[in-house]
Design a protein around this motif. Sequence first.
Motif: not given
Length: 309
Positions: A227-243, A270-275, A280-286
């Motif tokens: 996809d190569e589509k950046g998302s600051s929201v999903l990036s921040n969500t992944l930082n939360l996942v790393s914590e 995480v569920e709220q941010l990705t939704a 939202a609904g993309s394979d990467f978000a899932k």
Amino acid sequence: MNKPLRRLQKIKGGSFIISLPSEWVRQHGLTSGSELLVYNSGGSLKVVIPTQPNNARELELTDIEYTKYLLSSYYMQGVSQIRVYSKGVMGQEQKRELRNLQLSHAGLQVEEEGFDYIRFSVRAQEPKDIRAEVERFGSQILQLVRDLARAAAQPSKEMCEDIYTRCDQLLKNYRLIIRTLALGSQREFELNLGLPTKDLILYAVAVRDLGRTLTHIKNASQTLMKDEKGSSVLSNTLNLVSEMFERALRMFLTEQLDGVQEIRESMKKVEQLTAGDVNAGSDFAKSVVRLASYSVALMDDAVHKSIRV
């Protein structure tokens, strides 16, 4: 309920002895002079009848993917000699795929081959400090989650390929850790990991969850590469996942459960941010949500490990 207590007796020379149940001795055909293995096991003393390991297997090559799957399973469960044979001359492409398993299974080596067979042996150095090995393995996965967060903000093919390649290398470590745990449970007197049975089971469960985390990181990097589509929201969500992951891993290793509620609350976030993200609904978000769910699973493993009766 009566406990099967037996009294220690001291004999000349300062040694101690304990009698064995006569029914158990007769059941296993033992007599005076029979040799038994006696060893320390996670704080307990075990008495075991010596047996020869059943560590050789043969596989008929029918479907190559099925054969590779079984060979990998035998490896992870502690088998040391694996012979793959076919009814006719084995195709060179099939042999190449089988040989390539040496790259993904530590210590797996081609020992011998002919027109219609190929025989592998395993000469792996199984780690004896399983806690240190799991800590190292988990730390490497944590760094991958952090790097995936960076890649999610501004994805590039180079970043995604790097993550994907490192995942493949760590899956090799995963298989060796599973092999170590399998041998430690089946041939404890040869590879004594010094863990009580309950801890051995929970380490196996936790490593399985770490392996699934690794697989989802690998899949997520592949999706991001396409996809190569950046998302600051999903990036921040992944930082939360790393914590979440870092806290859950620490809880499992130390059995200090001070972060349980925080991880549970973070999962909801995480569920709220990705939704709410445009992706939202993309394979990467899932994949991001799945990664968070395995941090929760690791937290559950930590809670179960800490409870002793």
